[in-house]
Scaffold this motif. Structure first.
Motif, PDB file in Angstrom:
ATOM      1  N   GLY A 140      11.715  -4.574   2.458  1.00  0.00           N
ATOM      2  CA  GLY A 140      10.758  -4.214   3.494  1.00  0.00           C
ATOM      3  C   GLY A 140      10.420  -2.735   3.478  1.00  0.00           C
ATOM      4  O   GLY A 140       9.248  -2.348   3.594  1.00  0.00           O
ATOM      5  N   LEU A 141      11.457  -1.905   3.326  1.00  0.00           N
ATOM      6  CA  LEU A 141      11.228  -0.457   3.272  1.00  0.00           C
ATOM      7  C   LEU A 141      10.394  -0.088   2.053  1.00  0.00           C
ATOM      8  O   LEU A 141       9.453   0.714   2.147  1.00  0.00           O
ATOM      9  CB  LEU A 141      12.583   0.259   3.224  1.00  0.00           C
ATOM     10  CG  LEU A 141      12.530   1.795   3.136  1.00  0.00           C
ATOM     11  CD1 LEU A 141      11.854   2.372   4.378  1.00  0.00           C
ATOM     12  CD2 LEU A 141      13.936   2.374   2.977  1.00  0.00           C
ATOM     13  N   LEU A 142      10.713  -0.687   0.906  1.00  0.00           N
ATOM     14  CA  LEU A 142       9.971  -0.409  -0.322  1.00  0.00           C
ATOM     15  C   LEU A 142       8.523  -0.864  -0.189  1.00  0.00           C
ATOM     16  O   LEU A 142       7.587  -0.141  -0.601  1.00  0.00           O
ATOM     17  CB  LEU A 142      10.645  -1.135  -1.493  1.00  0.00           C
ATOM     18  CG  LEU A 142      10.060  -0.887  -2.885  1.00  0.00           C
ATOM     19  CD1 LEU A 142      10.241   0.578  -3.284  1.00  0.00           C
ATOM     20  CD2 LEU A 142      10.746  -1.793  -3.913  1.00  0.00           C
ATOM     21  N   THR A 147       3.024   0.395   0.147  1.00  0.00           N
ATOM     22  CA  THR A 147       1.719   0.033   0.708  1.00  0.00           C
ATOM     23  C   THR A 147       0.986   1.263   1.230  1.00  0.00           C
ATOM     24  O   THR A 147      -0.217   1.448   0.982  1.00  0.00           O
ATOM     25  CB  THR A 147       1.901  -0.992   1.847  1.00  0.00           C
ATOM     26  OG1 THR A 147       2.500  -2.176   1.312  1.00  0.00           O
ATOM     27  CG2 THR A 147       0.552  -1.350   2.462  1.00  0.00           C
ATOM     28  N   VAL A 148       1.720   2.107   1.954  1.00  0.00           N
ATOM     29  CA  VAL A 148       1.103   3.329   2.496  1.00  0.00           C
ATOM     30  C   VAL A 148       0.607   4.218   1.360  1.00  0.00           C
ATOM     31  O   VAL A 148      -0.503   4.778   1.429  1.00  0.00           O
ATOM     32  CB  VAL A 148       2.110   4.088   3.385  1.00  0.00           C
ATOM     33  CG1 VAL A 148       1.554   5.458   3.781  1.00  0.00           C
ATOM     34  CG2 VAL A 148       2.441   3.274   4.629  1.00  0.00           C
ATOM     35  N   ILE A 149       1.389   4.332   0.303  1.00  0.00           N
ATOM     36  CA  ILE A 149       0.980   5.168  -0.843  1.00  0.00           C
ATOM     37  C   ILE A 149      -0.293   4.612  -1.492  1.00  0.00           C
ATOM     38  O   ILE A 149      -1.242   5.353  -1.782  1.00  0.00           O
ATOM     39  CB  ILE A 149       2.127   5.259  -1.877  1.00  0.00           C
ATOM     40  CG1 ILE A 149       3.301   6.066  -1.282  1.00  0.00           C
ATOM     41  CG2 ILE A 149       1.636   5.896  -3.175  1.00  0.00           C
ATOM     42  CD1 ILE A 149       4.537   6.074  -2.157  1.00  0.00           C
ATOM     43  N   PHE A 150      -0.328   3.304  -1.745  1.00  0.00           N
ATOM     44  CA  PHE A 150      -1.514   2.688  -2.362  1.00  0.00           C
ATOM     45  C   PHE A 150      -2.744   2.865  -1.476  1.00  0.00           C
ATOM     46  O   PHE A 150      -3.834   3.164  -1.958  1.00  0.00           O
ATOM     47  CB  PHE A 150      -1.253   1.204  -2.624  1.00  0.00           C
ATOM     48  CG  PHE A 150      -0.733   0.914  -4.003  1.00  0.00           C
ATOM     49  CD1 PHE A 150      -1.548   0.311  -4.954  1.00  0.00           C
ATOM     50  CD2 PHE A 150       0.563   1.240  -4.373  1.00  0.00           C
ATOM     51  CE1 PHE A 150      -1.072   0.042  -6.232  1.00  0.00           C
ATOM     52  CE2 PHE A 150       1.050   0.974  -5.635  1.00  0.00           C
ATOM     53  CZ  PHE A 150       0.230   0.374  -6.579  1.00  0.00           C
ATOM     54  N   LEU A 163      -2.447   3.866  11.126  1.00  0.00           N
ATOM     55  CA  LEU A 163      -0.998   3.968  11.328  1.00  0.00           C
ATOM     56  C   LEU A 163      -0.612   4.515  12.700  1.00  0.00           C
ATOM     57  O   LEU A 163       0.580   4.693  12.962  1.00  0.00           O
ATOM     58  CB  LEU A 163      -0.372   4.864  10.240  1.00  0.00           C
ATOM     59  CG  LEU A 163      -0.411   4.333   8.799  1.00  0.00           C
ATOM     60  CD1 LEU A 163       0.168   5.355   7.841  1.00  0.00           C
ATOM     61  CD2 LEU A 163       0.350   3.016   8.683  1.00  0.00           C
ATOM     62  N   VAL A 164      -1.572   4.746  13.566  1.00  0.00           N
ATOM     63  CA  VAL A 164      -1.258   5.376  14.854  1.00  0.00           C
ATOM     64  C   VAL A 164      -0.386   4.484  15.744  1.00  0.00           C
ATOM     65  O   VAL A 164       0.311   4.978  16.637  1.00  0.00           O
ATOM     66  CB  VAL A 164      -2.548   5.762  15.624  1.00  0.00           C
ATOM     67  CG1 VAL A 164      -3.332   6.819  14.868  1.00  0.00           C
ATOM     68  CG2 VAL A 164      -3.411   4.546  15.900  1.00  0.00           C
ATOM     69  N   THR A 165      -0.401   3.180  15.526  1.00  0.00           N
ATOM     70  CA  THR A 165       0.424   2.283  16.363  1.00  0.00           C
ATOM     71  C   THR A 165       1.849   2.115  15.826  1.00  0.00           C
ATOM     72  O   THR A 165       2.698   1.536  16.515  1.00  0.00           O
ATOM     73  CB  THR A 165      -0.220   0.879  16.432  1.00  0.00           C
ATOM     74  OG1 THR A 165      -0.336   0.339  15.118  1.00  0.00           O
ATOM     75  CG2 THR A 165      -1.587   0.947  17.096  1.00  0.00           C
ATOM     76  N   ILE A 166       2.131   2.617  14.629  1.00  0.00           N
ATOM     77  CA  ILE A 166       3.448   2.441  14.017  1.00  0.00           C
ATOM     78  C   ILE A 166       4.568   3.068  14.862  1.00  0.00           C
ATOM     79  O   ILE A 166       5.624   2.459  15.028  1.00  0.00           O
ATOM     80  CB  ILE A 166       3.460   2.999  12.579  1.00  0.00           C
ATOM     81  CG1 ILE A 166       2.429   2.275  11.710  1.00  0.00           C
ATOM     82  CG2 ILE A 166       4.862   2.887  11.972  1.00  0.00           C
ATOM     83  CD1 ILE A 166       2.615   0.775  11.665  1.00  0.00           C
ATOM     84  N   TRP A 283      -0.948  -6.261   5.882  1.00  0.00           N
ATOM     85  CA  TRP A 283       0.241  -7.099   6.079  1.00  0.00           C
ATOM     86  C   TRP A 283       1.474  -6.448   5.455  1.00  0.00           C
ATOM     87  O   TRP A 283       2.601  -6.687   5.896  1.00  0.00           O
ATOM     88  CB  TRP A 283       0.009  -8.485   5.477  1.00  0.00           C
ATOM     89  CG  TRP A 283      -0.996  -9.274   6.253  1.00  0.00           C
ATOM     90  CD1 TRP A 283      -2.259  -9.625   5.857  1.00  0.00           C
ATOM     91  CD2 TRP A 283      -0.842  -9.769   7.584  1.00  0.00           C
ATOM     92  NE1 TRP A 283      -2.904 -10.306   6.860  1.00  0.00           N
ATOM     93  CE2 TRP A 283      -2.052 -10.408   7.937  1.00  0.00           C
ATOM     94  CE3 TRP A 283       0.192  -9.724   8.518  1.00  0.00           C
ATOM     95  CZ2 TRP A 283      -2.249 -11.003   9.176  1.00  0.00           C
ATOM     96  CZ3 TRP A 283      -0.002 -10.315   9.751  1.00  0.00           C
ATOM     97  CH2 TRP A 283      -1.210 -10.951  10.068  1.00  0.00           C
ATOM     98  N   GLY A 284       1.269  -5.627   4.437  1.00  0.00           N
ATOM     99  CA  GLY A 284       2.381  -4.895   3.821  1.00  0.00           C
ATOM    100  C   GLY A 284       2.936  -3.821   4.735  1.00  0.00           C
ATOM    101  O   GLY A 284       4.033  -3.295   4.497  1.00  0.00           O
ATOM    102  N   ILE A 285       2.163  -3.471   5.764  1.00  0.00           N
ATOM    103  CA  ILE A 285       2.644  -2.530   6.775  1.00  0.00           C
ATOM    104  C   ILE A 285       3.261  -3.289   7.950  1.00  0.00           C
ATOM    105  O   ILE A 285       4.332  -2.937   8.438  1.00  0.00           O
ATOM    106  CB  ILE A 285       1.489  -1.631   7.290  1.00  0.00           C
ATOM    107  CG1 ILE A 285       0.987  -0.725   6.161  1.00  0.00           C
ATOM    108  CG2 ILE A 285       1.941  -0.797   8.477  1.00  0.00           C
ATOM    109  CD1 ILE A 285      -0.213   0.111   6.546  1.00  0.00           C
ATOM    110  N   ILE A 286       2.579  -4.363   8.361  1.00  0.00           N
ATOM    111  CA  ILE A 286       2.990  -5.068   9.572  1.00  0.00           C
ATOM    112  C   ILE A 286       4.251  -5.911   9.367  1.00  0.00           C
ATOM    113  O   ILE A 286       5.202  -5.825  10.142  1.00  0.00           O
ATOM    114  CB  ILE A 286       1.836  -5.967  10.080  1.00  0.00           C
ATOM    115  CG1 ILE A 286       0.651  -5.100  10.510  1.00  0.00           C
ATOM    116  CG2 ILE A 286       2.306  -6.830  11.238  1.00  0.00           C
ATOM    117  CD1 ILE A 286      -0.584  -5.889  10.862  1.00  0.00           C
TER     118      ILE A 286
END
Length: 582
Positions: A140-142, A147-150, A163-166, A283-286
Motif C-alpha cells: 500500500g505504501l509503495l 502513484t503520486v510520483i507518476f 491531495l488536499v483531503t489526504i 484509486w492508487g491513492i484512495i
C-alpha cells in the motif's frame, strides 16, 4: 517496537519467501502504475489520432501485463501464506515445548482456557499480520508513493490539488489506531476468559449434572459471552466510525480530481488521456489509505496478541535438569529428607506457615513407608519434592546420597513410579495408557503389570481387549478401573521407587485386598511410599510417618504408634468402629 522486532525473529527463517512475495508485490505495483500510463497512450496516441494500430497493440499490452500480474499474484499469495504458517508452526512448537518444561507451580496458577486461547487465537492473529497485514502494508505504501510520483510527472498541479483531503484521512487513521489498540487488548483477554469458562464446564460436566447446576453454568457462560460480545461491539463501533469517514474523504478525493481535471482538460492544460489515467491513478491513492485502516486493525490484533504468547514463553523454567545431571541407572532407592521446608510460590516465606516444616527422616532401600495425615498436612507435597515437581525452600532431599537437584530430571522422574490420587488417562487404547511411560514394553510385560494391579481379567473381557479405546480422561471406566490402569502404568516402569498416593481409594475392600497381595511382590526390594487415609492400605508398611500441620507428629511401626495413643491410634480405633458397625 520491541514486540514487532521479536515477531520478526520468527519471520527470519522464511526470508527467501518474504523476498519472493515482496519482489512480486513490487512487480505487481509497477504493473498497476504502468497500466494507467498505457491507457493514457491509448487515448492520446491512438483514439485522438485515430490510429487503431496503436490502440490494438497498446490494448494487447494492457491485457499482457494484467495476465503477468495475475500469474505473479498466485505465487505471491502462496508465499505470504507460507510465511504466516511457518511463523504459526514455530510459535506453537516453541510454546508447547515450553509448556512441557514449566513446573507444577506454574500450572497451580495458570488457567487452561487462557493457555488454549493463546495457543490458538492469539497465534493466529500474529499469523494474519505477518502473512497478510505487514506485506500488504508495504504494498500500500509503495502504491501510494508510486502513484503520486507518476501523477506528478503527468500533471503536478492537478495532483497537488487532489491531495488536499489526504491529511483528513490520515487524521482519522491516527485517531483510529490510538483507540483500537486498547480495544483489542480487552478482546483478547475476554476471549481467554470465555475459553476458560467453556473448558472448565466441559471438563467438569459430570459435576455440573450431578448438582443440577446446568442453568447456573449457562448463566455464567452467558455473562462471559455477553462481555465478549460487548467488547467486540465497542471495537466494531470504532471501525464503523472510522472506515465510513475514510471512505467519504477518499470519495471526495476522487470527485475533486474529476472536477479539477475536467477544468484543466477544458483549458488544454491536460490531455484527455491524462485525465482518464488520473481516474485510474486516483484509486492508487484512495485504496492504500482505506486498506491502511484494515492493516492497522490486523496489526493491533497482533500487537496485543503477541505479548500474551511471549508472556508464556518468557516464563522462567524454575525447575530444570542440571547440565551434566547425574545418571539414574543403577539407582538403589535410599531416600533422605534432611531438614526440608517447603512453601508454595504464592506464599510469603516470612509471614506464612510452611506446607512442610523442617522434615527429616530416612528410608532404606526396599523399605515400605506409610504416610498418614489429615487433609492439608503436606503428604502430597512430600512426594512432590521427591520427584522434584517442586523444589524445597530449605534443606535437601537425597536419593542414594545425591541431592535430587543434581540428578538428570527425566531420569529422576522415570525412576519414581507414581500412582496419583487423581488418575488421568489419555484418550487412547488401554494398551497405550498402560505403556505410556514404557512405550517399548512387550505385550507380555503389559499384561503382567495389569495382572498385578488386578485389571487384566476385566480388560480381556472387553470386545477389543487391550486395544479398547477409552474416552477422554478415562471416560467409560469406573474410578476403580481407572486407578488400576494407572497402577499398571507405574508397575510396568519397574522403578526403584514406587509412590502410591491413595492408589486404592476408589476400589472396593475385596479388590483392595487383592491388589495389596499382588503388590507384595511388586514392592519387594523396591522403596515404596504409600500415602493413604485408610489404614488397611498401609498394613504391610515397615514404618509409618504421621504428618500434622506440615511436621512429623509420629513415626514408628503399626504397633508402636497404636500403643502411643496419638493421631494414629485415634484413627485406627475410629476406622475399627466403622468396620464393626458395617
Amino acid at each position: 517496537m520491541k514486540t514487532m522486532m521479536r515477531i520478526m525473529v520468527y519471520v527470519r527463517p522464511s526470508a527467501k519467501w518474504v523476498v519472493t512475495a515482496i519482489s512480486i508485490m513490487v512487480l505487481a505495483t509497477l504493473i498497476d502504475l504502468v497500466a494507467p500510463w498505457i491507457l493514457r497512450e491509448i487515448f492520446d496516441k491512438g483514439i485522438d489520432k485515430e490510429n487503431m494500430t496503436v490502440v490494438f497493440w497498446l490494448t494487447l499490452s494492457l491485457i499482457g501485463v494484467q495476465a503477468i500480474k495475475s500469474g505473479a499474484m498466485f505465487v505471491q499469495g502462496y508465499s505470504q501464506e507460507l510465511v504466516g504458517q511457518n511463523v504459526v508452526f514455530q510459535l506453537r512448537k516453541e510454546l508447547y515445548a515450553h509448556l512441557q518444561r514449566l513446573s507444577f507451580s506454574y500450572y497451580d496458577r495458570a488457567q487452561t482456557g487462557q493457555l488454549m486461547s493463546r495457543m490458538t487465537g492469539d497465534i493466529d492473529s500474529v499469523k494474519n499480520f505477518v502473512g497478510f497485514g505487514a506485506m500488504n502494508l508495504f504494498t500500500g505504501l509503495l502504491t501510494f508513493v508510486g502513484t503520486v510520483i507518476f501523477m506528478m510527472t503527468m500533471q503536478w498541479k492537478v495532483t497537488l490539488i487532489s491531495l488536499v483531503t489526504i491529511p483528513l484521512i490520515l487524521f482519522v487513521l491516527w485517531r483510529f489506531n490510538h483507540k483500537v489498540g486498547p480495544a483489542w487488548t480487552n478482546i483478547r483477554e475476554q476471549m481467554g476468559r470465555l475459553t476458560t469458562t467453556l473448558q472448565e464446564n466441559i471438563s467438569g460436566i459430570r459435576v455440573v449434572k450431578s448438582f443440577a447446576t446446568e442453568k447456573v453454568e449457562e448463566r455464567k457462560f452467558a455473562e462471559r459471552n455477553e462481555q465478549n460480545f460487548e467488547t467486540n461491539m465497542e471495537r466494531a463501533k470504532l471501525e464503523a466510525r472510522a472506515f465510513p469517514q475514510m471512505g467519504f474523504y477518499g470519495g471526495l478525493t476522487f470527485v475533486l480530481m474529476i472536477w479539477i481535471g475536467a477544468i484543466f482538460v477544458v483549458r488544454d492544460e491536460m490531455t484527455l488521456g491524462t485525465f482518464m489515467a488520473f481516474q485510474w491513478y486516483t484509486w492508487g491513492i484512495i485504496w492504500p489509505l482505506n486498506m491502511l485502516g484494515w492493516q492497522i486493525n490486523i496489526m493491533q490484533q497482533a500487537m496485543k496478541a503477541a505479548p500474551r504468547v511471549f508472556e508464556v514463553l518468557d516464563t522462567k523454567v524454575d525447575i530444570a535438569s542440571p547440565t551434566n545431571g547425574v545418571n539414574t541407572d543403577g539407582m538403589s532407592g535410599n531416600v533422605v529428607f534432611d531438614n526440608v521446608s517447603f512453601y508454595f510460590d504464592d506464599q510469603d516465606q516470612e509471614k506464612d506457615k510452611p506446607i512442610l516444616d523442617r522434615i527429616s527422616f530416612s528410608v532404606a532401600k526396599g523399605e515400605v513407608i506409610g504416610v498418614l495425615g489429615s487433609t492439608g498436612s503436606g503428604k502430597s507435597s512430600l512426594i512432590g519434592l521427591l520427584s522434584r515437581f517442586y523444589d524445597a525452600a530449605s534443606g535437601r532431599v537425597l536419593i542414594d546420597g545425591i541431592d535430587v537437584k543434581d540428578y538428570d530430571l527425566d531420569g529422576l522422574r522415570k525412576s519414581i513410579g507414581i500412582v496419583p490420587q487423581e488418575t488421568f488417562l489419555f484418550s487412547a487404547s488401554i494398551r497405550d495408557n498402560i505403556a505410556y511411560g514404557s512405550p517399548d514394553a512387550t505385550q507380555e510385560q503389559i499384561e503382567n503389570a495389569a495382572r498385578k494391579s488386578q485389571i487384566h481379567d476385566f480388560i480381556i473381557g472387553l470386545p477389543d481387549g487391550y486395544n479398547t479405546r477409552i474416552g477422554e480422561r478415562g471416560v467409560g471406566l469406573s474410578g476403580g478401573q481407572r486407578q488400576r490402569v494407572a497402577l499398571s502404568r507405574a508397575i510396568l516402569m519397574d522403578p526403584p521407587i514406587l509412590v502410591l498416593d491413595e492408589a486404592t481409594a476408589s476400589v472396593d475392600t475385596a479388590t483392595e485386598s487383592a491388589i495389596h497381595e499382588a503388590l507384595l511382590e511388586v514392592m519387594e526390594g523396591r522403596t515404596t511410599f504409600i500415602i493413604a487415609q485408610r489404614l488397611s492400605s498401609i498394613q504391610h508398611a515397615d514404618r509409618i510417618i504421621v504428618l500434622e500441620n506440615g511436621r512429623i507428629a509420629e513415626e514408628g511401626t503399626h504397633k508402636e504408634l497404636n500403643d502411643r495413643g496419638g493421631f494414629f491410634s485415634q484413627l485406627f480405633n475410629r476406622q475399627k468402629q466403622i468396620a464393626m458397625q458395617k
